[in-house]
Design an enzyme around this catalytic site. Structure first.
Site, PDB file in Angstrom:
ATOM      1  N   HIS A  48     -20.994  12.701   0.016  1.00 23.40           N
ATOM      2  CA  HIS A  48     -22.310  12.860   0.672  1.00 23.40           C
ATOM      3  C   HIS A  48     -23.357  13.028  -0.437  1.00 23.40           C
ATOM      4  CE1 HIS A  48     -25.130  13.772   3.751  1.00 23.40           C
ATOM      5  NE2 HIS A  48     -24.786  15.003   4.073  1.00 23.40           N
ATOM      6  N   HIS A  70     -21.779   3.188   3.367  1.00 25.83           N
ATOM      7  CA  HIS A  70     -22.381   4.169   4.270  1.00 25.83           C
ATOM      8  C   HIS A  70     -21.719   4.063   5.629  1.00 25.83           C
ATOM      9  CE1 HIS A  70     -25.471   6.460   6.374  1.00 25.83           C
ATOM     10  NE2 HIS A  70     -25.737   6.950   5.185  1.00 25.83           N
ATOM     11  N   ASP A 108     -28.162   7.331  -2.734  1.00 29.49           N
ATOM     12  CA  ASP A 108     -27.764   8.028  -3.968  1.00 29.49           C
ATOM     13  C   ASP A 108     -27.650   7.103  -5.169  1.00 29.49           C
ATOM     14  OD1 ASP A 108     -27.595  10.591  -2.894  1.00 29.49           O
ATOM     15  OD2 ASP A 108     -25.591  10.240  -2.106  1.00 29.49           O
TER      16      ASP A 108
HETATM   17  N1  ACO Z   1     -16.660   1.505  -2.908  1.00 27.83           N
HETATM   18  C1  ACO Z   1     -15.629   0.674  -2.592  1.00 27.83           C
HETATM   19  N2  ACO Z   1     -15.174   0.517  -1.338  1.00 27.83           N
HETATM   20  C2  ACO Z   1     -15.767   1.211  -0.372  1.00 27.83           C
HETATM   21  C3  ACO Z   1     -16.847   2.079  -0.635  1.00 27.83           C
HETATM   22  C4  ACO Z   1     -17.273   2.209  -1.964  1.00 27.83           C
HETATM   23  N3  ACO Z   1     -18.284   3.000  -2.281  1.00 27.83           N
HETATM   24  N4  ACO Z   1     -17.249   2.644   0.514  1.00 27.83           N
HETATM   25  C5  ACO Z   1     -16.448   2.157   1.470  1.00 27.83           C
HETATM   26  N5  ACO Z   1     -15.556   1.295   0.931  1.00 27.83           N
HETATM   27  C6  ACO Z   1     -14.517   0.554   1.644  1.00 27.83           C
HETATM   28  C7  ACO Z   1     -13.331   1.478   1.927  1.00 27.83           C
HETATM   29  O1  ACO Z   1     -12.402   1.448   0.874  1.00 27.83           O
HETATM   30  C8  ACO Z   1     -12.814   0.929   3.218  1.00 27.83           C
HETATM   31  O2  ACO Z   1     -12.086  -0.222   2.909  1.00 27.83           O
HETATM   32  P1  ACO Z   1     -10.789  -0.636   3.814  1.00 27.83           P
HETATM   33  O3  ACO Z   1     -11.328  -0.929   5.174  1.00 27.83           O
HETATM   34  O4  ACO Z   1     -10.232  -1.821   3.111  1.00 27.83           O
HETATM   35  O5  ACO Z   1      -9.877   0.550   3.790  1.00 27.83           O
HETATM   36  C9  ACO Z   1     -14.067   0.466   3.957  1.00 27.83           C
HETATM   37  O6  ACO Z   1     -15.038   0.198   2.937  1.00 27.83           O
HETATM   38  C10 ACO Z   1     -14.612   1.528   4.885  1.00 27.83           C
HETATM   39  O7  ACO Z   1     -14.824   2.703   4.109  1.00 27.83           O
HETATM   40  P2  ACO Z   1     -14.694   4.165   4.639  1.00 27.83           P
HETATM   41  O8  ACO Z   1     -14.499   5.095   3.498  1.00 27.83           O
HETATM   42  O9  ACO Z   1     -13.689   4.226   5.751  1.00 27.83           O
HETATM   43  O10 ACO Z   1     -16.132   4.360   5.248  1.00 27.83           O
HETATM   44  P3  ACO Z   1     -16.729   5.720   5.757  1.00 27.83           P
HETATM   45  O11 ACO Z   1     -17.756   5.373   6.772  1.00 27.83           O
HETATM   46  O12 ACO Z   1     -15.649   6.636   6.193  1.00 27.83           O
HETATM   47  O13 ACO Z   1     -17.378   6.352   4.455  1.00 27.83           O
HETATM   48  C11 ACO Z   1     -18.817   6.769   2.658  1.00 27.83           C
HETATM   49  C12 ACO Z   1     -18.704   6.239   4.096  1.00 27.83           C
HETATM   50  C13 ACO Z   1     -18.153   8.144   2.580  1.00 27.83           C
HETATM   51  C14 ACO Z   1     -20.272   6.919   2.308  1.00 27.83           C
HETATM   52  C15 ACO Z   1     -18.116   5.766   1.714  1.00 27.83           C
HETATM   53  O14 ACO Z   1     -18.797   4.530   1.756  1.00 27.83           O
HETATM   54  C16 ACO Z   1     -18.042   6.279   0.288  1.00 27.83           C
HETATM   55  O15 ACO Z   1     -17.135   7.034  -0.035  1.00 27.83           O
HETATM   56  N6  ACO Z   1     -19.019   5.887  -0.600  1.00 27.83           N
HETATM   57  C17 ACO Z   1     -19.037   6.388  -1.962  1.00 27.83           C
HETATM   58  C18 ACO Z   1     -19.643   7.781  -2.013  1.00 27.83           C
HETATM   59  C19 ACO Z   1     -21.136   7.774  -1.759  1.00 27.83           C
HETATM   60  O16 ACO Z   1     -21.870   7.000  -2.339  1.00 27.83           O
HETATM   61  N7  ACO Z   1     -21.580   8.687  -0.882  1.00 27.83           N
HETATM   62  C20 ACO Z   1     -22.996   8.841  -0.552  1.00 27.83           C
HETATM   63  C21 ACO Z   1     -23.275   8.316   0.819  1.00 27.83           C
HETATM   64  S1  ACO Z   1     -25.009   8.456   1.201  1.00 27.83           S
HETATM   65  C22 ACO Z   1     -25.187  10.071   1.594  1.00 27.83           C
HETATM   66  O17 ACO Z   1     -24.307  10.720   2.073  1.00 27.83           O
HETATM   67  C23 ACO Z   1     -26.450  10.731   1.284  1.00 27.83           C
END
Ligand code: ACO
Length: 474
Positions: A316, A355, A411
């Site tokens: 987050h 996201h 971010d």
């Molecule tokens: N890099 C690579 N792959 C990703 C990323 C990423 N940053 N984010 C999602 N994916 C992929 C996952 O591996 C997953 O792939 P799969 O379907 O093959 O397993 C798919 O996309 C879905 O991802 P989830 O993690 O299930 O998506 P979720 O909605 O649960 O998570 C989150 C969202 C936590 C923001 C995620 O994208 C992430 O971890 N991003 C990196 C951390 C980040 O930048 N957080 C800040 C978010 S903005 C905020 O909170 C202010």
């Protein structure tokens, strides 16, 4: 919007132009129809498809803000984020979030005066200095500071309950002697000297709002959070906290109290935009966490503390700090391709991308990217970070963008902006919390009007044991 762009930000129209250019690009890439199922009142119970992590769940109705993830929209109180960043300021946006409408001139003056008065927290700061803030996670310090701010609230609760006055320690009314030794345990004793809080808890949401849960507490938190954050930053770099400046805006004061230098108009304006961009964002994890706590009729200070705790995580708000760390690790734009190929092969997540809601380019990143580029013009280190970020973005969009609609989130570029504004890396997430306090408090205030305790269920996949085996036989 029909606003003279020179009228509000005389010296910073280049910034306004960048925001308006980002708006135009966003509007070219999307149409202007909202999602009907998410923008009109529903009858409860509502039917929706829920995924793990409550994905897709509808928890409440709100007038505060709207995120259209498919199109990349962010709206506060009806206004799109591009117009708010181009024409408004954080104080006005806070009023909008808290009241559901823009203030008129006299309301705005009064609101700013209240924000100013709420910056006066000398005793909370003094208490903070009794904690090992230098060695603590700054978000943990912020959480402690928020808890100590709460003393004003408990004082009011106590006044209502009429307990004996000598039981109370009131942090912001000089009730604690100034000469308490720095290491003295009394510093941490901020609730009740004899440890039993005998105040009446509010029985209903209305009663809790009438007490100190209302607008005063929101304003207190919004202002005091910036003072606390700046003080934590100063203490961590072996400096004494700086008193806020009565003539500066919320954004300029935050930078001034952190750096000890009055920011330039451009720095102030960009800080202001960053504060607006982070002020609210639907039912994100930290907002939801703070609402869950508020829904138990716990108080708003505890609720905001829960928001801070949730925001801290790297999935987050903690991602902003991780992004800059990652860009430094990559080192240069030329290294981005190979670095990314390795991470992708290992199925690692790339910080600052993806996201839960956005499946289009995050409008906040659309605004922050050109601002980062603008600020990095004359800063060699930041320029390198920015170019590395752009290079990595190209690689990610070409692959994950096309395959999974994964784009930069808020971010991704905010850390570069903060770096150029002189904010240390480990203060990025606390600065995010400073902005988000407006959203947290506004949503708590709105939700508690028609409060219902949050209480989802889980699917039990464990077994059922009918024969209890005593410990000695296991
Ligand atoms: N890099 C690579 N792959 C990703 C990323 C990423 N940053 N984010 C999602 N994916 C992929 C996952 O591996 C997953 O792939 P799969 O379907 O093959 O397993 C798919 O996309 C879905 O991802 P989830 O993690 O299930 O998506 P979720 O909605 O649960 O998570 C989150 C969202 C936590 C923001 C995620 O994208 C992430 O971890 N991003 C990196 C951390 C980040 O930048 N957080 C800040 C978010 S903005 C905020 O909170 C202010």
């Amino acid at each position: 919007m029909n606003v003279e762009k020179d009228s509000l930000h005389q010296e910073t129209h280049e910034i306004t132009d960048l925001i308006l250019a980002a708006k135009e690009k966003a509007y070219q890439e999307t149409d202007d129809t909202p999602e009907p199922e998410l923008t009109q009142s529903v009858g409860w119970p509502v039917e929706c498809t829920v995924g793990p992590g409550l994905e897709g769940a509808i928890a409440c109705e709100t007038k505060i803000g709207y995120v259209n993830g498919g199109k990349g929209w962010l709206v506060y109180g009806g206004y799109n984020i591009f117009d708010l960043c181009a024409y408004s300021n954080y104080e006005e946006v806070s009023f909008l979030l808290l009241n559901g409408r823009m203030p008129n001139k006299s309301e705005f003056t009064e609101f700013k005066q209240k924000l100013m008065a709420a910056r006066h927290i000398p005793n909370t700061l003094r208490l903070m200095m009794g904690f090992p803030v230098q060695d603590m996670n700054p978000m943990a310090s912020l959480r402690i500071g928020t808890n100590m701010l709460r003393q004003r609230l408990t004082w009011r609760d106590m006044a209502k309950a009429k307990p004996s006055e000598e039981l109370a320690v009131e942090t912001d009314a000089d009730a604690i002697d100034m000469d308490i030794p720095q290491s003295g345990q009394d510093h941490a004793t901020y609730e009740f000297k004899r440890g039993h809080g005998q105040f009446n808890k509010p029985a209903s949401a209305r009663e809790s709002q009438d007490d100190a849960e209302g607008m005063d507490a929101c304003i207190h938190l919004i202002s005091a959070m910036s003072v606390l954050t700046a003080a934590i930053s100063r203490i961590r770099s072996d400096h004494i906290p700086i008193e806020w400046h009565p003539e500066l805006s919320h954004a300029a004061n935050l930078l001034y109290m952190m750096t000890g230098r009055i920011p330039t108009p451009v720095e102030e304006r960009i800080m202001d935009v960053a504060l607006i961009l982070h002020a609210d964002h639907g039912m994100n994890a930290s907002t939801f966490a703070s609402m869950v706590v508020a829904s138990t009729l716990s108080d708003i200070y505890f609720s905001v503390g829960a928001g801070i705790a949730a925001l801290n995580g790297p999935l987050h708000g903690g991602a902003n700090e991780m992004v800059v760390k990652m860009l430094k690790e990559i080192g240069s734009p030329d290294n981005a391709k190979a670095w990314y190929a390795e991470k992708r092969a290992n199925k690692e997540k790339i910080m600052g991308f993806g996201h839960r809601v956005y499946k289009a380019y995050d409008p906040r990143a659309r605004i922050l990217a050109p601002l980062a580029e603008y600020l990095a013009r004359d800063n060699v280190q930041a320029r390198k970070l920015y170019e590395t970020a752009k290079s990595l973005e190209g690689e990610v969009i070409e692959t994950l963008g096309k395959d999974k609609k994964i784009f930069p989130n808020v971010d991704y570029y905010s850390g570069i902006v903060y770096t150029c504004l002189g904010i240390p890396d480990d203060m990025f997430t606390p600065v995010f919390a400073v902005s988000r306090t407006a959203g947290w408090t506004a949503r708590i205030l709105e939700y508690i009007e028609n409060n219902r305790i949050f209480r989802p269920r889980a699917i039990y996949t464990g077994g059922f044991v009918t024969d209890y085996t005593p410990l000695e036989q296991r």
